[in-house]
Structure formats: C-alpha cells, structure tokens
Motif scaffolding. Structure first.
Motif, PDB file in Angstrom:
ATOM      1  N   GLN A  91      24.259   8.872  -3.581  1.00 34.91           N
ATOM      2  CA  GLN A  91      23.696   9.213  -4.881  1.00 34.91           C
ATOM      3  C   GLN A  91      22.413   8.449  -5.158  1.00 34.91           C
ATOM      4  OE1 GLN A  91      24.815  11.644  -6.916  1.00 34.91           O
ATOM      5  NE2 GLN A  91      26.246  12.140  -5.292  1.00 34.91           N
ATOM      6  N   GLN A  92      21.748   7.995  -4.104  1.00 35.94           N
ATOM      7  CA  GLN A  92      20.454   7.325  -4.263  1.00 35.94           C
ATOM      8  C   GLN A  92      19.423   8.136  -3.508  1.00 35.94           C
ATOM      9  OE1 GLN A  92      20.468   3.237  -3.244  1.00 35.94           O
ATOM     10  NE2 GLN A  92      18.368   2.881  -3.873  1.00 35.94           N
ATOM     11  N   ILE A  93      18.363   8.486  -4.188  1.00 36.28           N
ATOM     12  CA  ILE A  93      17.355   9.386  -3.627  1.00 36.28           C
ATOM     13  C   ILE A  93      16.169   8.543  -3.197  1.00 36.28           C
ATOM     14  CG2 ILE A  93      15.898  11.368  -4.103  1.00 36.28           C
ATOM     15  CD1 ILE A  93      17.908  12.077  -6.323  1.00 36.28           C
ATOM     16  N   GLN A  94      15.686   8.804  -1.991  1.00 27.59           N
ATOM     17  CA  GLN A  94      14.581   8.042  -1.441  1.00 27.59           C
ATOM     18  C   GLN A  94      13.471   8.992  -1.018  1.00 27.59           C
ATOM     19  OE1 GLN A  94      16.071   5.607   1.716  1.00 27.59           O
ATOM     20  NE2 GLN A  94      17.262   4.282   0.348  1.00 27.59           N
TER      21      GLN A  94
ATOM     22  N   MET B  54      25.714  13.393 -19.203  1.00 26.24           N
ATOM     23  CA  MET B  54      24.815  12.276 -19.010  1.00 26.24           C
ATOM     24  C   MET B  54      25.126  11.570 -17.694  1.00 26.24           C
ATOM     25  SD  MET B  54      24.129   9.215 -21.672  1.00 26.24           S
ATOM     26  CE  MET B  54      23.726  10.417 -22.941  1.00 26.24           C
ATOM     27  N   ASN B  55      24.088  11.305 -16.895  1.00 24.22           N
ATOM     28  CA  ASN B  55      24.267  10.582 -15.634  1.00 24.22           C
ATOM     29  C   ASN B  55      22.948   9.930 -15.274  1.00 24.22           C
ATOM     30  OD1 ASN B  55      25.452   9.592 -13.329  1.00 24.22           O
ATOM     31  ND2 ASN B  55      26.438  11.547 -12.791  1.00 24.22           N
ATOM     32  N   VAL B  56      23.019   9.007 -14.346  1.00 21.51           N
ATOM     33  CA  VAL B  56      21.826   8.270 -13.922  1.00 21.51           C
ATOM     34  C   VAL B  56      21.811   8.247 -12.408  1.00 21.51           C
ATOM     35  CG1 VAL B  56      22.998   6.048 -14.047  1.00 21.51           C
ATOM     36  CG2 VAL B  56      20.519   6.136 -14.157  1.00 21.51           C
ATOM     37  N   PHE B  57      20.616   8.392 -11.855  1.00 17.59           N
ATOM     38  CA  PHE B  57      20.441   8.395 -10.407  1.00 17.59           C
ATOM     39  C   PHE B  57      19.341   7.394 -10.077  1.00 17.59           C
ATOM     40  CE2 PHE B  57      23.019  12.108  -9.719  1.00 17.59           C
ATOM     41  CZ  PHE B  57      22.891  12.819 -10.908  1.00 17.59           C
ATOM     42  N   HIS B  58      19.543   6.675  -8.982  1.00 18.46           N
ATOM     43  CA  HIS B  58      18.570   5.683  -8.540  1.00 18.46           C
ATOM     44  C   HIS B  58      17.615   6.343  -7.557  1.00 18.46           C
ATOM     45  CE1 HIS B  58      20.681   2.350 -10.433  1.00 18.46           C
ATOM     46  NE2 HIS B  58      21.803   2.978 -10.053  1.00 18.46           N
ATOM     47  N   VAL B  59      16.353   6.161  -7.790  1.00 17.43           N
ATOM     48  CA  VAL B  59      15.310   6.767  -6.966  1.00 17.43           C
ATOM     49  C   VAL B  59      14.449   5.639  -6.411  1.00 17.43           C
ATOM     50  CG1 VAL B  59      13.399   8.408  -6.879  1.00 17.43           C
ATOM     51  CG2 VAL B  59      15.337   8.822  -8.414  1.00 17.43           C
ATOM     52  N   THR B  60      14.215   5.689  -5.113  1.00 16.48           N
ATOM     53  CA  THR B  60      13.346   4.708  -4.455  1.00 16.48           C
ATOM     54  C   THR B  60      12.214   5.466  -3.773  1.00 16.48           C
ATOM     55  OG1 THR B  60      15.216   3.228  -4.087  1.00 16.48           O
ATOM     56  CG2 THR B  60      13.234   2.871  -2.766  1.00 16.48           C
ATOM     57  N   VAL B  61      11.012   5.111  -4.144  1.00 16.52           N
ATOM     58  CA  VAL B  61       9.820   5.728  -3.538  1.00 16.52           C
ATOM     59  C   VAL B  61       9.099   4.628  -2.767  1.00 16.52           C
ATOM     60  CG1 VAL B  61       7.662   6.946  -3.939  1.00 16.52           C
ATOM     61  CG2 VAL B  61       9.659   7.419  -5.384  1.00 16.52           C
ATOM     62  N   ALA B  62       9.120   4.761  -1.441  1.00 16.00           N
ATOM     63  CA  ALA B  62       8.419   3.795  -0.581  1.00 16.00           C
ATOM     64  C   ALA B  62       6.923   4.107  -0.604  1.00 16.00           C
ATOM     65  CB  ALA B  62       8.962   3.857   0.836  1.00 16.00           C
ATOM     66  N   ILE B  63       6.134   3.082  -0.876  1.00 17.51           N
ATOM     67  CA  ILE B  63       4.681   3.230  -0.931  1.00 17.51           C
ATOM     68  C   ILE B  63       4.112   2.785   0.421  1.00 17.51           C
ATOM     69  CG2 ILE B  63       2.585   2.689  -2.192  1.00 17.51           C
ATOM     70  CD1 ILE B  63       4.767   4.140  -3.795  1.00 17.51           C
ATOM     71  N   GLN B  64       3.534   3.730   1.129  1.00 16.92           N
ATOM     72  CA  GLN B  64       2.947   3.432   2.441  1.00 16.92           C
ATOM     73  C   GLN B  64       1.491   3.002   2.277  1.00 16.92           C
ATOM     74  OE1 GLN B  64       3.497   7.112   4.467  1.00 16.92           O
ATOM     75  NE2 GLN B  64       5.662   6.726   4.938  1.00 16.92           N
ATOM     76  N   ASP B  65       1.185   1.997   3.041  1.00 17.03           N
ATOM     77  CA  ASP B  65      -0.166   1.458   2.967  1.00 17.03           C
ATOM     78  C   ASP B  65      -1.135   2.358   3.738  1.00 17.03           C
ATOM     79  OD1 ASP B  65      -2.077  -1.095   4.416  1.00 17.03           O
ATOM     80  OD2 ASP B  65      -2.092  -0.562   2.295  1.00 17.03           O
ATOM     81  N   ILE B  66      -2.311   2.527   3.186  1.00 17.00           N
ATOM     82  CA  ILE B  66      -3.413   3.180   3.892  1.00 17.00           C
ATOM     83  C   ILE B  66      -4.549   2.158   4.013  1.00 17.00           C
ATOM     84  CG2 ILE B  66      -2.750   5.465   3.031  1.00 17.00           C
ATOM     85  CD1 ILE B  66      -5.089   5.275   1.081  1.00 17.00           C
ATOM     86  N   ASN B  67      -5.374   2.361   4.965  1.00 21.23           N
ATOM     87  CA  ASN B  67      -6.445   1.393   5.236  1.00 21.23           C
ATOM     88  C   ASN B  67      -7.596   1.636   4.270  1.00 21.23           C
ATOM     89  OD1 ASN B  67      -7.719  -0.714   6.532  1.00 21.23           O
ATOM     90  ND2 ASN B  67      -8.574   0.552   8.151  1.00 21.23           N
ATOM     91  N   ASP B  68      -7.373   1.174   3.054  1.00 29.21           N
ATOM     92  CA  ASP B  68      -8.383   1.368   2.023  1.00 29.21           C
ATOM     93  C   ASP B  68      -9.067   0.075   1.623  1.00 29.21           C
ATOM     94  OD1 ASP B  68      -6.264   1.435  -0.946  1.00 29.21           O
ATOM     95  OD2 ASP B  68      -6.073   0.340   0.955  1.00 29.21           O
ATOM     96  N   ASN B  69      -8.764  -1.010   2.319  1.00 30.18           N
ATOM     97  CA  ASN B  69      -9.405  -2.290   2.017  1.00 30.18           C
ATOM     98  C   ASN B  69      -9.915  -2.922   3.327  1.00 30.18           C
ATOM     99  OD1 ASN B  69      -8.747  -2.943  -1.002  1.00 30.18           O
ATOM    100  ND2 ASN B  69      -6.853  -2.136  -0.124  1.00 30.18           N
ATOM    101  N   ALA B  70     -11.181  -3.272   3.360  1.00 26.32           N
ATOM    102  CA  ALA B  70     -11.769  -3.940   4.535  1.00 26.32           C
ATOM    103  C   ALA B  70     -11.554  -5.433   4.431  1.00 26.32           C
ATOM    104  CB  ALA B  70     -13.257  -3.626   4.632  1.00 26.32           C
ATOM    105  N   PRO B  71     -11.488  -6.147   5.543  1.00 28.98           N
ATOM    106  CA  PRO B  71     -11.399  -7.610   5.496  1.00 28.98           C
ATOM    107  C   PRO B  71     -12.617  -8.183   4.767  1.00 28.98           C
ATOM    108  CG  PRO B  71     -10.871  -6.808   7.683  1.00 28.98           C
ATOM    109  CD  PRO B  71     -11.411  -5.634   6.934  1.00 28.98           C
ATOM    110  N   ARG B  72     -12.367  -9.251   4.020  1.00 34.83           N
ATOM    111  CA  ARG B  72     -13.435  -9.825   3.209  1.00 34.83           C
ATOM    112  C   ARG B  72     -13.345 -11.340   3.259  1.00 34.83           C
ATOM    113  NH1 ARG B  72     -13.840 -11.435  -2.101  1.00 34.83           N
ATOM    114  NH2 ARG B  72     -11.645 -10.890  -2.421  1.00 34.83           N
ATOM    115  N   PHE B  73     -14.502 -11.940   3.535  1.00 33.75           N
ATOM    116  CA  PHE B  73     -14.575 -13.404   3.526  1.00 33.75           C
ATOM    117  C   PHE B  73     -14.896 -13.861   2.111  1.00 33.75           C
ATOM    118  CE2 PHE B  73     -14.197 -14.486   7.945  1.00 33.75           C
ATOM    119  CZ  PHE B  73     -14.570 -13.338   8.626  1.00 33.75           C
ATOM    120  N   ILE B  74     -14.277 -14.944   1.741  1.00 38.07           N
ATOM    121  CA  ILE B  74     -14.528 -15.462   0.409  1.00 38.07           C
ATOM    122  C   ILE B  74     -15.927 -16.068   0.335  1.00 38.07           C
ATOM    123  CG2 ILE B  74     -13.751 -17.132  -1.305  1.00 38.07           C
ATOM    124  CD1 ILE B  74     -10.937 -16.809  -0.251  1.00 38.07           C
TER     125      ILE B  74
END
Length: 833
Positions: free
Chosen positions: A30-33, A112-132
C-alpha cells in the motif's frame, strides 16, 4: 540536440522501470513509489495514482484525492494523474545526499484512507563544478624535494553520483603533476605533486590552470588559476597530532561552547615554527556556526546547532608555519539530538457534523502526528482526554483514525469537544494538544411523549360551542421537524360520522374544542384517542386516551306521570271510601326528572287544598294519605294542587291537580259527576245518541245469544265471565301510564289498580321491561286486592266487608257490562260515565 534526446531516453527508461516497480510494491504494501528526474516542467505527469490504487475514473470526484506535498505535486481530478505543480530542485531539497526522495501522503475520502507515496528525485547534471576562490596561491620553497604533495582547494559540485565531481586536471608543465584524492567523507580534492626540483633563480613563479570535471554526460567543468611562488627553503612542515578529530556535541548548546582543540607541531625554529590555524574550504553556513582560534586551534560554537537541520559537520583545518609549509586535518562533529521539539498534531480531515445513528467504528477524523526529533525523542503516542464516545486507532506510522467507540445520543449531548494529546518518549517528555468540536446531527429517534398516561376532563352540559374543554401536550426532544408535534383524533367511541360535530383538536396546540353544546341526558361520557405525530421521516407518533365526562346541570323540570290529564285537558278524579281511616293511601303522585344526581332528587309539596289538614303528602314518596277521618262537615269533593320540585339550584318544578271524591260506590260518584258544570258540546250529544243506539242493538244481540245458549246448554254459562264488570271495580281515572318511560329517576312502568272497597284500596307498582309493558291497566296479583283478573281461570273474590251479595245474572249488571263494552270499543275510556 543529440545529447538532450539521449538523456531524455535514459530518463524515460528509468521512469518506466521505477513505475513498474512501484506497481508491484503498491499492490502488497500500500505504498506507491515513483521516480522522476529533477527540474521537470510544471504539469508534467509523474504517474497515475487512480490506476495504481485500482480506482475507476468515475470514483475520483467522490474520493477527493489530495496530497500533502502541495508545493510540489497535485492530483488531477479528471484522470487521477499525479502532476508536478512546482519546481523540483534536487540539490535544494536533499543537498548532497546520495539518495533523494519526497515522501508524502495522499488522502482519499468516502471511505477515508491514507496512502504513502514516495517520489525518488533523480539527479541530472545541471550544476558544473565550481571553485570558491578565483585563484589558488601557493608558496613553495625551492628546497622542496620532488614528491612533495600540496593539497589544493577542492571544487564544489552539488550534483551527486555520476554527475558529481570526478577528476581534476592541470595545464601541462615541467615541474608539477596533479592527482585526485578522496577524503573520508567521499569528497574529492586535488593534490599537486612536485615532480622536479624548483629553482627560484631560474623561475620564481609558476601559473597553472586547475580544471575540475564531473562525470555527467556530457561532462561539465570548472577552472581556477594556481599561482605558485617559489621561496627560500623551510625544510619542515607542520604535523597534526591526528589526521581526523571526532567529537559529539549536544544540540542547542550555548554560543561560545568549546568543541575541541586541534594541535600541530613544527620542528623548525623561529618564524618557521610559528603555526597558524584556519578552516579550509569551509562552507559559509559552517563558518557561521563555528569559529577557529588561529593561534590556539580552539574550535568553539558561533551559533545555534540544530540536529533537525544538520546532524553531522565535517570541517577541514589547515595548519601553516611561518614559512610556506602547511598541514591538514579533518574535524568530524556529530550533533546529538535532544528532545527539544514537541509533537505536532494535525487534523488531515474530519467530519464536523456526525449523525447520531452512526455505526460504531465510523471514521470521524484522520490525524497526523509529527515529531522532528529522532530516536526515542521522536516516538509519539496519542490519546484522547476526557470520557467521550470516541477512540483513537493507529493506522500507520504517525497516523491515527478517530473512531466512534460508543453509541451517540444527541438528546443527551449535542456536541463534543475532542482534545487529542500527543506525547513523545523523550526525557523529559514533551507534549502538545489540539482540540476540535464535533457536532452531533439529529435524527428522528424519539417518539412524542404525552405529559399524562391518560386524560379525564369534566365538561358541564350546555357548554357554548367552540369552547376549549381540554389540552393535551406531548413533547419530543428531537430538533427541527423531528421535534415538531401535531395533534389529531384517530379514534373515538362516537360514531365517525358525528365525531366531527362533537369535538375537534388543534393540530398545533393540542387544544380540544367542543363543536356543539353537550346534553348530559343524551350523552354522559365519550372517549377519544388522540395522536401526537412528529414531522420526521419516517414520522413517529404516540396515542393517548381522553375521556370526556359530561356533567349534569339542572336544565330539566320534573315531569308528572300520574295523575295524568284527560283527553280534553281536564283533571281526572279518584274515589276515596267515606270510611277511610287516617293513613289510608288515597293515591300517589308519580313524577320523574331527566336530570341526574342531586338535580333529580324530587320533593312533593301541597300548594293548595280544599280542606287543609284532611290529607297528608309524602315529601319524597308523593303518596297522598288521609290525615284524619272524613267529617260530616267535610265536602265530598276535594281538590289538591301538588308541586313537584327537584334538588337543583335554582330548583325547577311542575304541578299536578288531584280531584278526590269521597264515595263508597260508583253509583254515588256518577250523580256528582253529572253535577259538574260542563259546557254544552254538540259533538258530545251526537256521541251520546250513538252510544244509546249501539247499546240497544248490543242488548238485543246479547239477549238473543244468551237465550240460545241457555236453552242449549241449560244454564251452563259461568257468571264469572262477567266478573270483570263488577260495579265496585271501575276506576274513575284514565289508568294508562306511559309504559316505556325509561329516563330520569323512575325507569319503570307504572300500572294502577283501583278498588272501591273502603278498606282494601291499594296501589301496586310493578317493574316491567319495555317489551312486557301492557297497553292498558293491569290488576297486579296482590292478595290485598279484591279482584284479580286471570285469563286462564277468571273468578271473582268476595270480601266480608260487602253488605250484599252481587249476582251476575241480573239484567242491570248485564246492561252495565254491555254499555261498558260499547263505550270501550267506541271511545276507549270510561270517563264519560
């Protein structure tokens, strides 16, 4: 363009795989991913919740699907799709964690009922390495031997996994090479390696380009400059006592609390042995929370530490001597959780109005409990305060259902103030409470109830029509139409067709009205069945009996039954023997009163008397008796005027006139009757001649019959056949009394028997039913009577008081009998004689 399409294909395959995996998992747990890449456009489809929950599209409007993470997602009410509603930046949501997922709840109603939902967030290469730092400045002593390593400032890449920083490179040169190292926390930093000895005299400085490259596809990179200044020799570098320092620190410690002290030593002397400390590549947030004493190496807190924000801090410390040598160490600060957050109670959904007939176990509200602490400090239990018919039931992690535990009754308690308290298991424990008011809805579960089990009312007769005679009141504790009561008459012992003409009831007030004036003599009591009915659905009702007793009023005057008036309205007479002794019963005044009770108590009074003191009258019996013997001076004819009064207030009365004649026989009375003044009546003369003619004819006929019978039967005829015409037995008054009078105080028939004997005159009142009542006089079978008539064996009884013997064969008596017969046949009365 090709790179973007390839990336999209990769993302689609990942989404499809995770979507299929979530379907398999959701069917069992009963957990949706779901899994989606970050930075999806607003409105992008994540998955079909309705399909995963096995809900049809038609059910969606009634189920009212909604999610708790409304800033990121929403549910389409038409298709049941989970859609992106805001920007999803993985780095902002999860920071540098390798795994990032949004966990939230989806609430469905009805049921009335409740369901647990998990949405995995996948990383995309949207940030370049940066020196301080835009450039890195190094000072290297010319005496530095090949193989000396110089750690450099690392670049920052907020992406993770394959998209994170992978490798460092430097521009080509003759003296230095670069290697990529990995710190204990998994981050990578560049390390500069001296390949060949430096000669300050040949080249006092070197400029290199440092490049940081991630592992994305395509890869992104960032650069900075390395400025190397060659200095004179300082052949010993500082050394820390340990490479990594670890410490545990309670959250919420005061500002300025000492964390630890780092220690580095340098074998050089003088300026080259003077060591200073500084944070290396410390993020801005870290530098705000901690401070480092550059001379002593003491690290202290500079702000408020919160375990719920960050549970671990990793600091890099650089020790530098008076020359150009440096040393580095790591400081791991673990934040220990304290029970500093009270549980939070949130009502996700609840019904404000609850029908009182709700079944046990009905879900009233869905409650979410959250505690930001961890471990035992984050373990929460809930309970309800007070004795109320509800209970809490745990459904899943941090979720409770508020259920009906006992039957509800709005008439006893119309609303409940429910206080839900959550308490954690920390020491000391913290708690919080949230209250809601639940209103109980009314249903029609109470029948109307009358104030009395039955009603009895007394109504005096002759009441004015339209007057109220009673009021019935029924109460119903329900509300609104369920408690509105109307009244009606549903049954009665009166005939249905006349009921409405007697009484009516007000439907609103229950007041019973008399529609007519009641008559106690016609209707003494009647009973009604009244019904009180509410306006619920279905309607409930109750019945009550109302008995109406009609009280008597003195509205009927007495009615004289005897003596009765003659056909011409004149009073009849009674004979009294001259030898009547005191106390002799002369006659009796008989009267009735249609009223009842005291109003029907009759009394008899003498109003006028020809000879006062000669007769007495019974006050209650109406019997007229002689008070003394007849004197020589007393007149033979006496007249009494008798008044009959009832016992009512005011009393009503009637009068009767008695004509009494003192005589020993009928022959003595007839001359007195002829002396009575009568008005000449032509009709009477005609009747007289008619009677004479009929009498002569009858005499001739009877003589012929008698002679014929005498010759044939030789005088076998019985004289008793004529005994009924004995002259001493004729009554002078009309003997007929209404035989069926059944009202008032005398519900009997009165039959008067009169004898002319001086000593044996008596009245007998025989009780007869209306069916047995005769149409004429009856001679009651009483031993005191001189003559008794019997159809089977007629005979004549003789009394010793008679002075002469009566013979029935005399022509005179035969003539009298014939005349009596003719008169009875013609006029049906004897008063003409």
């Amino acid at each position: 363009m090709q790179r973007s399409s390839r990336q999209a294909e990769t993302m689609e395959s990942q989404v499809l795989f995770l979507f299929l995996l979530s379907l398999l998992c959701g069917a069992t747990s009963q957990q949706i991913q779901y899994a989606i890449p970050e930075e999806l456009a607003k409105g992008s489809r994540v998955g079909n919740l309705a399909k995963d929950l096995r809900l049809s599209v038609q059910e969606l409007p009634a189920r009212k699907l909604r999610v708790s993470a409304e800033e990121f997602f929403n549910v389409s009410a038409e298709s049941g799709d989970l859609l992106v509603s805001g920007r999803i930046d993985r780095e902002k949501i999860c920071g540098r964690r390798s795994e990032c997922a949004l966990e939230f709840e989806m609430v469905a109603e009805n049921p009335m009922n409740v369901f647990h939902v998990t949405v995995a967030i996948q990383d995309i290469n949207d940030n370049a390495p940066r020196f301080i730092a835009k450039s890195i400045d190094l000072e290297i002593c010319e005496s530095a031997l090949p193989g000396v390593k110089f750690p450099l400032d690392s670049a920052q890449d907020v992406d993770v996994a394959s998209n994170s920083l992978k490798v460092y490179t430097i521009s080509p040169n003759d003296h230095f090479s670069l290697s990529t190292k990995e710190s204990p926390d998994g981050s990578k930093y560049p390390e500069l390696l001296l390949e060949k000895p430096l000669d300050r005299e040949k080249q006092s400085s070197h400029r290199l380009i440092l490049t940081a490259m991630d592992g994305g596809d395509p890869p992104l990179s960032g650069t900075t400059q390395i400025q190397i200044q060659v200095t004179d020799a300082n052949d010993n570098a500082p050394v820390f006592s340990q490479d990594t320092y670890r410490v545990r620190l309670q959250e919420n410690v005061p500002r300025g609390t000492s964390v630890l002290r780092v220690k580095a030593t340098d074998q050089d002397e003088g300026v080259n042995a003077q060591i200073t400390y500084a944070f290396l590549n410390a993020p801005t947030s870290t530098s705000l929370l901690f401070s480092l004493n550059p001379n002593t190496g003491d690290i202290t807190t500079n702000g408020t530490l919160d375990f719920e924000e960050t549970s671990m801090y990793m600091l890099a410390v650089e020790a530098k001597d008076g020359g150009v040598h440096t040393a580095h160490c790591s400081v791991h600060i673990e934040i220990v959780d304290e029970n500093d957050n009270a549980p939070e109670v949130t009502f996700m959904s609840f019904s404000n109005k609850i029908p009182e007939d709700s079944d046990l176990g009905t879900v009233i509200a869905l409650i979410k409990v959250r505690d930001q602490d961890s471990g035992k400090n984050g373990l929460v239990t809930c309970y309800i305060q007070g004795d109320i018919p509800f209970k809490l039931e745990s459904t899943s992690k941090n979720y409770y259902k508020l259920l009906i535990d006992h039957a509800l009754d709005r008439e006893q308690i119309s609303e409940y103030n429910v206080t839900v308290t959550a308490i954690d298991k920390g020491k000391p424990s913290l708690s919080s409470s949230t209250s809601i008011t639940l209103h109980i809805g009314d249903i029609n579960d109470n029948s109307p109830v009358f104030q009395k089990a039955s009603y009895i009312v007394h109504v005096a007769e002759n009441n004015p029509p339209g007057a109220s005679i009673a009021q019935v009141i029924a109460s119903d504790p329900d509300l609104g139409p369920n408690g509105h009561v109307s009244y009606s008459i549903v049954a009665s012992d009166l005939e249905p067709r006349v009921l409405s003409s007697y009484v009516s009831v007000s439907a609103q007030s229950g007041v019973v009205f008399a529609q007519r004036a009641f008559d106690h003599e016609q209707l003494r009591a009647f009973e009604l069945t009244l019904q009180a009915r509410d306006h619920g659905s279905p309607a409930l009702s109750a019945n009550v009996s109302l008995r109406v007793l009609v009280g008597d009023r003195n509205d009927n005057a007495p009615r004289v039954l005897y003596p009765a008036l003659g056909p011409d309205g004149s009073a009849l007479f009674d004979t009294v023997p001259r030898s009547a002794q005191p106390g002799y019963l002369v006659t009796k005044v008989v009267a009735v009163d249609a009223d009842s009770g005291h109003n029907a108590w009759l009394s008899y009074h003498v109003l006028q008397a020809s000879e006062p003191g000669l007769f007495s009258l019974g006050l209650r019996t109406g019997e007229v008796r002689t008070a003394r013997a007849l004197g020589e001076r007393d007149a033979a004819r006496q007249r009494l005027l008798v008044a009959v009064r009832d016992g009512g207030q005011p009393p009503l009365s009637a009068t009767a006139t008695l004509l009494l004649v003192f005589a020993d026989s009928l022959q003595e009375v007839l001359p007195d009757l002829n002396d009575l003044p009568t008005a000449p009546d032509p009709q009477a003369e005609l009747q007289f001649y008619l009677v004479v003619a009929l009498a002569l004819i009858s005499v001739l006929f009877f003589i012929a019959v008698i002679l014929a019978v005498a010759l044939r039967l030789r005088c076998s005829s019985s004289p008793t056949t004529w005994g009924c015409f004995q002259p001493g037995l004729c009554s002078k008054s009309d003997p007929v009394v209404p035989p069926n009078y059944g009202e008032g105080t005398l519900p009997y028939s009165y039959n008067l028997c009169v004898a002319s004997h001086s000593a044996m005159t008596k009245y007998n009142f025989c009780n007869l039913t209306p069916e047995m009542a005769p149409t004429g006089d009856l001679l009651c079978e009483d031993p005191s009577m001189d003559v008794c008539a019997n159809n089977e064996d007629p005979q004549v009884a003789y009394d010793s008081s008679f002075s002469s013997h009566v013979s029935f064969c005399k022509p005179t008596y035969i003539l009298y009998c014939i005349l009596f017969s003719v008169c009875i046949i013609s006029f049906d009365r004897c008063s003409l004689f």
